[in-house]
Design a protein around this motif. Structure first.
Motif, PDB file in Angstrom:
ATOM      1  N   ALA A 375       1.444  -9.548   5.278  1.00 15.77           N
ATOM      2  CA  ALA A 375       1.769 -10.330   4.260  1.00 15.77           C
ATOM      3  C   ALA A 375       2.312  -9.432   2.721  1.00 15.77           C
ATOM      4  N   VAL A 376       1.296  -8.479   2.762  1.00 19.91           N
ATOM      5  CA  VAL A 376       1.308  -7.646   1.513  1.00 19.91           C
ATOM      6  C   VAL A 376       2.655  -6.545   1.547  1.00 19.91           C
ATOM      7  N   VAL A 377       2.835  -6.019   2.843  1.00 22.14           N
ATOM      8  CA  VAL A 377       4.168  -5.062   3.113  1.00 22.14           C
ATOM      9  C   VAL A 377       5.249  -5.987   2.872  1.00 22.14           C
ATOM     10  N   GLU A 378       5.404  -7.027   3.395  1.00 16.68           N
ATOM     11  CA  GLU A 378       6.631  -8.083   3.224  1.00 16.68           C
ATOM     12  C   GLU A 378       6.989  -8.103   1.760  1.00 16.68           C
ATOM     13  N   GLU A 379       5.993  -8.589   1.100  1.00 16.01           N
ATOM     14  CA  GLU A 379       6.169  -8.862  -0.341  1.00 16.01           C
ATOM     15  C   GLU A 379       6.665  -7.612  -1.101  1.00 16.01           C
ATOM     16  N   VAL A 380       5.797  -6.452  -0.843  1.00 17.01           N
ATOM     17  CA  VAL A 380       6.507  -5.320  -1.425  1.00 17.01           C
ATOM     18  C   VAL A 380       7.832  -4.999  -1.096  1.00 17.01           C
ATOM     19  N   LYS A 381       8.195  -5.128   0.267  1.00 19.24           N
ATOM     20  CA  LYS A 381       9.565  -4.775   0.635  1.00 19.24           C
ATOM     21  C   LYS A 381      10.380  -5.563  -0.256  1.00 19.24           C
ATOM     22  N   SER A 382      10.249  -6.974  -0.398  1.00 22.46           N
ATOM     23  CA  SER A 382      11.151  -7.787  -0.965  1.00 22.46           C
ATOM     24  C   SER A 382      11.354  -7.203  -2.346  1.00 22.46           C
ATOM     25  N   ALA A 523      -5.759   0.736  -8.463  1.00 23.10           N
ATOM     26  CA  ALA A 523      -6.965   0.687  -7.579  1.00 23.10           C
ATOM     27  C   ALA A 523      -7.353  -0.851  -7.445  1.00 23.10           C
ATOM     28  N   ALA A 524      -7.241  -1.517  -6.522  1.00 19.19           N
ATOM     29  CA  ALA A 524      -7.421  -2.781  -6.400  1.00 19.19           C
ATOM     30  C   ALA A 524      -8.206  -3.391  -5.222  1.00 19.19           C
ATOM     31  N   PHE A 525      -9.229  -4.373  -5.672  1.00 17.59           N
ATOM     32  CA  PHE A 525     -10.041  -4.975  -4.679  1.00 17.59           C
ATOM     33  C   PHE A 525      -9.703  -6.376  -4.275  1.00 17.59           C
ATOM     34  N   ILE A 526      -9.040  -6.770  -3.136  1.00 17.39           N
ATOM     35  CA  ILE A 526      -8.480  -8.100  -3.085  1.00 17.39           C
ATOM     36  C   ILE A 526      -9.206  -8.958  -2.086  1.00 17.39           C
ATOM     37  N   ASP A 527      -9.521 -10.226  -2.800  1.00 18.61           N
ATOM     38  CA  ASP A 527     -10.246 -11.281  -2.001  1.00 18.61           C
ATOM     39  C   ASP A 527      -9.519 -11.741  -0.803  1.00 18.61           C
ATOM     40  N   GLY A 528      -9.620 -11.656   0.178  1.00 18.17           N
ATOM     41  CA  GLY A 528      -8.819 -12.162   1.241  1.00 18.17           C
ATOM     42  C   GLY A 528      -8.806 -13.887   1.310  1.00 18.17           C
ATOM     43  N   SER A 529      -9.918 -14.339   0.895  1.00 15.63           N
ATOM     44  CA  SER A 529     -10.169 -15.716   0.902  1.00 15.63           C
ATOM     45  C   SER A 529      -9.202 -16.477  -0.290  1.00 15.63           C
ATOM     46  N   ALA A 530      -8.827 -15.712  -1.198  1.00 16.26           N
ATOM     47  CA  ALA A 530      -8.108 -16.202  -2.126  1.00 16.26           C
ATOM     48  C   ALA A 530      -6.515 -16.623  -1.882  1.00 16.26           C
ATOM     49  N   ASN A 531      -5.699 -17.511  -2.229  1.00 12.63           N
ATOM     50  CA  ASN A 531      -4.700 -17.921  -1.930  1.00 12.63           C
ATOM     51  C   ASN A 531      -3.845 -17.305  -2.718  1.00 12.63           C
ATOM     52  N   HIS A 536       0.800 -11.541  -5.709  1.00 12.85           N
ATOM     53  CA  HIS A 536       0.207 -10.964  -6.865  1.00 12.85           C
ATOM     54  C   HIS A 536       0.092  -9.377  -6.845  1.00 12.85           C
ATOM     55  N   PHE A 537      -0.504  -8.790  -5.531  1.00  5.60           N
ATOM     56  CA  PHE A 537      -0.670  -7.448  -5.798  1.00  5.60           C
ATOM     57  C   PHE A 537       0.639  -6.644  -5.939  1.00  5.60           C
ATOM     58  N   ALA A 538       1.864  -7.174  -5.233  1.00  8.68           N
ATOM     59  CA  ALA A 538       2.938  -6.705  -5.524  1.00  8.68           C
ATOM     60  C   ALA A 538       3.464  -6.552  -6.836  1.00  8.68           C
ATOM     61  N   ASN A 539       3.051  -7.799  -7.658  1.00  5.22           N
ATOM     62  CA  ASN A 539       3.399  -7.781  -9.043  1.00  5.22           C
ATOM     63  C   ASN A 539       2.555  -6.748  -9.782  1.00  5.22           C
ATOM     64  N   LEU A 540       1.468  -6.563  -9.309  1.00  2.57           N
ATOM     65  CA  LEU A 540       0.636  -5.436 -10.157  1.00  2.57           C
ATOM     66  C   LEU A 540       1.254  -4.122  -9.862  1.00  2.57           C
ATOM     67  N   VAL A 541       1.541  -3.889  -8.779  1.00  2.00           N
ATOM     68  CA  VAL A 541       2.020  -2.673  -8.500  1.00  2.00           C
ATOM     69  C   VAL A 541       3.510  -2.330  -9.071  1.00  2.00           C
ATOM     70  N   MET A 542       4.409  -3.289  -9.110  1.00  2.00           N
ATOM     71  CA  MET A 542       5.809  -3.324  -9.709  1.00  2.00           C
ATOM     72  C   MET A 542       5.414  -3.157 -11.339  1.00  2.00           C
ATOM     73  N   ASP A 543       4.487  -4.177 -11.819  1.00  2.00           N
ATOM     74  CA  ASP A 543       4.471  -3.938 -13.196  1.00  2.00           C
ATOM     75  C   ASP A 543       3.634  -2.675 -13.717  1.00  2.00           C
ATOM     76  N   ARG A 544       2.754  -2.141 -13.014  1.00  2.00           N
ATOM     77  CA  ARG A 544       2.321  -0.774 -13.487  1.00  2.00           C
ATOM     78  C   ARG A 544       3.314   0.165 -13.262  1.00  2.00           C
ATOM     79  N   GLY A 564      -9.067 -13.345  -7.949  1.00  2.00           N
ATOM     80  CA  GLY A 564      -9.045 -12.786  -6.639  1.00  2.00           C
ATOM     81  C   GLY A 564      -8.674 -11.273  -6.360  1.00  2.00           C
ATOM     82  N   ILE A 565      -8.287 -10.822  -7.538  1.00  2.15           N
ATOM     83  CA  ILE A 565      -8.010  -9.344  -7.451  1.00  2.15           C
ATOM     84  C   ILE A 565      -8.968  -8.424  -8.557  1.00  2.15           C
ATOM     85  N   THR A 566      -9.762  -7.463  -8.220  1.00  5.44           N
ATOM     86  CA  THR A 566     -10.535  -6.914  -9.011  1.00  5.44           C
ATOM     87  C   THR A 566      -9.991  -5.425  -9.228  1.00  5.44           C
TER      88      THR A 566
END
Length: 794
Positions: A375-382, A523-531, A536-544, A564-566
Motif C-alpha cells: 500500500a505504501v509503495v503504490e501510494e508513493v508511485k502515484s 525517519a518514521a515509525f508507523i502504527d500498522g493498526s491505524a487507518n 499519509h506517509f507518502a505525503n510526509l515524504v513529498m512534503d519534506r 499513527g506516525i511517530t
C-alpha cells in the motif's frame, strides 16, 4: 517577410509582410497571424495537460509562437507579441534579409532566365545555412539553463517578468539575459525559415491549369512530404540531386507584385508564388477566402503549404530534441528540453530517481507487513511524475541478498510483484542496490535528485548494522536522500513470529535513524493498526522533499504530522528549530508526545524547548523546556475552533536564555494522537482540507477559558488548565532516577574510532492525563497563572 509602408509599421512596432503573416491585420495587408497559428498547431499541448516533451505549455508557447489580441472575436490590429517565430519580421531596425525567408532562389527552366539553376541553389544554400546557425544558436544557448551541478536555474527560465525580447543583429539576446528566451529565439527563427519555404516555394503547390506556364504562373511540384535537403542537423552543401530542377522560390523587391520590378523584373516574384494570406483556425481548419494569386490559381495551395509547414516544424523540433540529447547526453539534454517546454520547469522538471527498498523477509509475511508495504509503495508511485521525468526501481531485501530487483523505469509502468518472503532482514544489500541503480540511471547528474525509500517491519540483527551504517554514509556522500519507515504491525503475533524467525521491534534509538536523517530524509515509525497511514506517509515524504532538488521549490514552512506516525528529527547548533503542524478541528482533543533520545554518557545535558503556537511566532499557547534524557513530555490540547496548530522544538535552554551549546545534536521524536481517528483528510502540497464534521469531546473538570484563542490546554508535565485557570511550569526538567529509563543497546559505529557507542531508544509512551488529579479544590488564587501561556513573542 518584408518591409512595406514603414510609417504605418513604426506606429504599431511591427512589420507588414508577405509570406505567412506575422501580425493580425486582415483589412489592409490581409494577414491573420499565420506564423503564430501554424506554430501553435504544431506545438500546442492538449487542453489541461502538461507537456510530454513534444508540446509546449501555454506560457512557453507564447514565447515561441507569439500571441495576438481579440476583442469580441475581432482581432485588434497590431496588438500582441510576434514571438520567436515572428522575430525575423520585426523592425529591428529592419527585418532579417532574404536568407531568413528562403527568398530569391527563383528559377524557371526556359532559355535566358535571369538566374541559373546553380545560382538558385546557392540562394537555397544561403537559406539553409542561416537556419542551421539559428538552430545551433538554440542548442548552445540551452547550456545556460543549468548550473554547474546540472540543476535548472530559476533566473534562466523565469517567464514571470514578462515576454522575451527578441532583437536583431548585434542586439540578439533577451533583455533579461534568460537562456530559455535565447534558445527559443534561435529555434523560432529557424522555424520561420522552414515555414516560409513552403509558403514561398512551389514544393507542394499547383500552377493555374488555365494559364500557360511562365514567370507569372510557375510550375507546381505537388510534392508530398518535407524537403529532405532542409536538414538543420547536417552540414555542408545540399546534394544537387535533392533539388528538383523546377524548384523555385520567389524573388522579392518592393513593391511586391506578380509583374516584378527592379532586380526582380522578368523573374518569378514573391507576389506571384507565395501562399500566405489565408485564415487558419486553431482546430486545423481553414477559412474560405483565397487572398493571393497562387491561392486563387488553386484553392488547395494555401492549405497544402500550411500543412507542410506544420509537419516540417514538428520534424525540426524532433531533430532539435535529438541534437540536444546527442550534445548533452540523455539526462542533461532531457532536463534542458523539459526546461524549454514547461512553464514552471524548476517545479516540474524533476528528473528524479527513486529506489524503493522493501522488507521481504519472513517477518514481513508473518506480521502481515508485506500488505502494508504494498500500500505504501503504490501510494508513493502515484505521487511521481508520469511524463518520463521520474524513474522508479523496486528492490527486495533479506539476509540471502537481493531476492528481486526491478531496474529503473517509468512509475506508470514499473512492475510490482513481491516474491515469496524468506530469511531475515538485511538492509545493507538493498541500500547498495538502490545506490547503484540511482547512479546508473543518472551517471552525471544523480547528485541531489536521487532518493531511496527504505521500508522495514522490524529491526535487523545487531551484527548486520555496521554494514548498513556504511551504506547510509555512502548514500549521504552521493547526495542520495534516504527515507526510512518502520511499519509496526498489530500486537498479538509474537508467538507466530518467535516460532519462525528471530524478530526485534524497530526503535527510534537504532543507530540507523540519525544516519537516515543526515541524508536529509525522514525517519518514521508507523502504527500498522491505524487507518489511512500509508498515504499519509507518502505525503510526509513529498512534503519534506523526495530529493534534495525538491527543497529549492518547497514552500513548506512546517512538517505535517499525522496520528499513527511517530517522527524522529534533529536539533543542532546549525538547525536551532524544527516545527510541525496539525490542522486541528473544533472539538478535537490532541495529545502530543515529545521525547529526546541521547547517548547514555556523562557530559553536558541536552536541552530543548517545546512550544505550541496558535499563530506561529505571534500567539503562543504554552512552552516547556526539557533537559537531559527525560521521560516523554505530553501536551494535551482541546480545541474550540479549527486552525493550523504548530508545535516547535527549539535547541537549547530557551527558558533560562542559556545560549551554551549543550550537545552537538539532539535527536528527538514527536507524535500526535487524536480523539477523531476517523477524521477524513485530503493532504496536498500547501494545505490540508478537513472533510469531516467536527464533534466536541468533554474533559471532566475542564472548561474553555476566556483566553485570546479560546482553547483549553492541558500539559501533563506540571501544567494544566482547569476551569479557565492555568498553572504551568517553565523551569528545566532533569532526568530522574524515578522516571522511566531509556532502553539502550550497544550498536557498532563504522567510524575510525574503535569505541562502540550506546544508542538509547526511548519507548513511545501513552501520556497519562492529569486533569483528574487537579481537583475542584484548586480555586481562586490557589492556582498560579503564567503570562507565558498565551502571549506575543518579542
Amino acid at each position: 517577410m518584408h518591409l512595406v509602408a514603414s510609417v504605418w509599421l513604426f506606429h504599431f512596432g511591427v512589420t507588414v509582410v508577405s509570406g505567412f503573416g506575422t501580425i493580425n491585420e486582415p483589412l489592409v495587408v490581409r494577414q491573420h497571424n499565420e506564423h503564430e497559428i501554424i506554430t501553435r498547431l504544431a506545438f500546442q499541448c492538449p487542453s489541461a495537460r502538461g507537456s510530454d516533451g513534444t508540446c509546449f505549455e501555454s506560457r512557453s508557447l507564447d514565447q515561441l509562437a507569439g500571441w495576438h489580441v481579440n476583442v469580441l472575436g475581432i482581432a485588434v490590429t497590431g496588438a500582441g507579441f510576434n514571438g520567436a517565430v515572428g522575430a525575423p519580421d520585426t523592425l529591428d531596425p529592419v527585418p532579417e534579409g532574404p536568407e531568413a525567408h528562403c527568398d530569391d532562389a527563383d528559377y524557371l527552366d526556359v532559355p535566358g532566365y535571369p538566374q541559373t539553376r546553380d545560382e538558385a541553389n546557392a540562394k537555397l544554400q544561403s537559406c539553409l545555412d542561416h537556419m542551421r546557425r539559428r538552430f545551433h544558436q538554440a542548442v548552445v544557448s540551452a547550456n545556460r539553463l543549468l548550473d554547474e551541478r546540472h540543476r535548472i536555474r530559476r533566473d534562466m527560465v523565469d517567464l514571470s517578468r514578462g515576454d522575451c525580447a527578441f532583437a536583431f543583429p548585434t542586439w540578439q539576446s533577451d533583455g533579461f539575459g534568460r537562456a530559455k528566451c535565447n534558445a527559443i529565439e534561435g529555434l523560432g527563427r529557424a522555424l520561420h525559415g522552414i515555414q516560409d519555404f513552403y509558403s514561398h516555394s512551389n514544393w507542394v503547390d499547383s500552377a493555374d491549369p488555365n494559364k500557360p506556364i511562365g514567370v507569372s504562373n510557375p510550375p507546381g511540384l505537388g510534392m508530398n512530404g518535407s524537403a529532405p535537403f532542409l536538414d538543420l542537423r547536417g552540414n555542408g552543401t545540399i546534394p544537387p540531386d535533392q533539388i528538383p530542377r523546377n524548384l523555385t522560390t520567389g524573388c522579392f523587391a518592393l513593391p511586391d507584385n506578380p509583374e516584378g520590378c527592379g532586380d526582380c523584373e522578368g523573374r518569378i516574384t514573391h507576389g506571384a508564388l507565395s501562399k500566405d494570406k489565408g485564415i487558419i483556425h486553431l482546430n486545423g481548419t481553414f477559412g474560405d477566402e483565397a487572398m493571393d494569386p497562387r491561392s486563387e490559381a488553386s484553392p488547395n495551395n494555401f492549405p497544402l503549404a500550411v500543412q507542410a509547414a506544420i509537419q516540417h516544424s514538428r520534424e525540426t523540433w524532433a531533430d532539435f530534441r535529438e541534437e540536444m540529447l546527442h550534445q548533452y547526453d540523455m539526462v542533461i539534454g532531457g532536463l534542458m528540453l523539459c526546461a524549454l517546454v514547461r512553464d514552471d520547469p524548476v517545479k516540474d522538471c524533476r528528473n528524479r530517481t527513486l529506489a524503493i527498498v522493501v522488507d521481504n523477509s519472513l517477518t514481513s509475511k508473518v506480521k502481515d507487513g508485506i500488505y502494508m508495504e504494498e500500500a505504501v509503495v503504490e501510494e508513493v508511485k502515484s505521487r511521481l511524475g508520469y511524463h518520463g521525468l521520474d524513474h522508479l526501481a523496486l528492490i527486495g531485501i533479506n539476509d540471502q541478498g537481493a531476492v528481486f530487483r526491478y531496474p529503473m523505469g517509468r512509475p506508470g509502468h514499473a512492475p510490482f510483484d513481491f516474491p515469496q518472503p524468506a530469511g531475515e532482514l538485511r538492509i545493507a544489500s538493498g541500500l547498495e542496490l538502490g545506490i547503484d541503480e540511482t547512479i546508473r540511471a543518472q551517471p552525471e547528474t544523480y547528485t541531489d535528485r536521487g532518493a531511496i525509500l527504505l521500508l522495514a517491519t522490524g529491526a535487523e540483527r545487531l551484527e548486520f548494522s555496521t554494514e548498513t551504517l556504511l551504506k547510509l554514509r555512502r548514500a549521504s556522500e552521493e547526495g542520495i536522500r534516504v527515507h526510512y519507515a518502520c511499519l509496526s504491525m498489530p500486537a498479538g503475533l509474537s508467538d507466530r513470529i518467535a516460532s519462525q524467525v528471530v524478530w526485534a521491534p524497530c526503535s527510534p534509538g537504532d543507530a540507523l535513524v540519525p544516519r537516515v536523517l543526515k541524508t536529509g530524509g525522514i525517519a518514521a515509525f508507523i502504527d500498522g493498526s491505524a487507518n489511512g497511514t500509508p498515504p499519509h506517509f507518502a505525503n510526509l515524504v513529498m512534503d519534506r522533499g523526495l530529493t534534495a532538488t525538491d527543497d529549492e521549490d518547497s514552500d513548506m514552512q512546517h512538517t505535517r504530522i499525522y496520528p499513527g506516525i511517530t517522527l524522529a528529527d534533529f536539533l543542532s547548533s546549525d538547525q536551532h528549530t524544527k516545527s510541525f503542524t496539525y490542522p486541528v478541528t473544533a472539538g478535537e482533543r490532541l495529545n502530543f508526545t515529545i521525547s529526546s533520545i541521547a547517548p547514555n554518557e556523562e557530559g553536558p545535558e541536552a536541552c530543548f524547548a517545546v512550544t505550541l503556537w496558535y499563530e506561529y511566532l505571534v500567539t503562543e499557547i504554552t512552552r516547556h523546556t526539557r533537559c537531559g534524557d527525560s521521560s516523554p513530555l505530553s501536551l494535551v490540547y482541546q480545541a474550540t475552533e479549527s486552525f493550523d496548530l504548530v508545535l516547535e522544538a527549539e535547541y537549547g535552554d530557551t527558558m533560562l536564555k542559556n545560549e551554551l551549546l549543550h550537545r552537538e545534536e539532539i535527536l528527538f521524536i514527536v507524535s500526535v494522537a487524536s480523539d477523531m481517528p476517523e477524521k477524513a483528510e485530503t493532504t496536498v502540497k500547501k494545505s490540508t482540507a478537513i472533510l469531516s464534521s467536527s464533534r466536541s469531546v468533554e474533559i471532566p473538570g475542564v472548561t474553555a477559558g476566556n483566553f485570546l484563542t479560546s482553547e483549553t490546554v492541558e500539559v501533563v508535565s506540571n501544567a494544566a488548565t482547569v476551569n479557565g485557570r492555568t498553572s504551568t511550569s517553565t523551569e528545566s526538567h532533569k532526568a530522574s532516577d524515578h522516571g522511566q529509563l531509556p532502553v539502550c543497546r550497544p550498536t557498532p559505529e563504522p567510524e575510525p574510532e574503535p569505541k562502540a557507542q550506546l544508542t538509547c531508544a526511548v519507548p513511545i509512551m501513552t501520556a497519562t492525563l492529569l486533569a483528574n488529579n487537579l481537583t475542584a479544590e484548586l480555586e481562586g488564587d490557589d492556582i498560579a497563572t503564567s503570562s507565558r501561556v498565551i502571549g506575543v513573542r518579542r
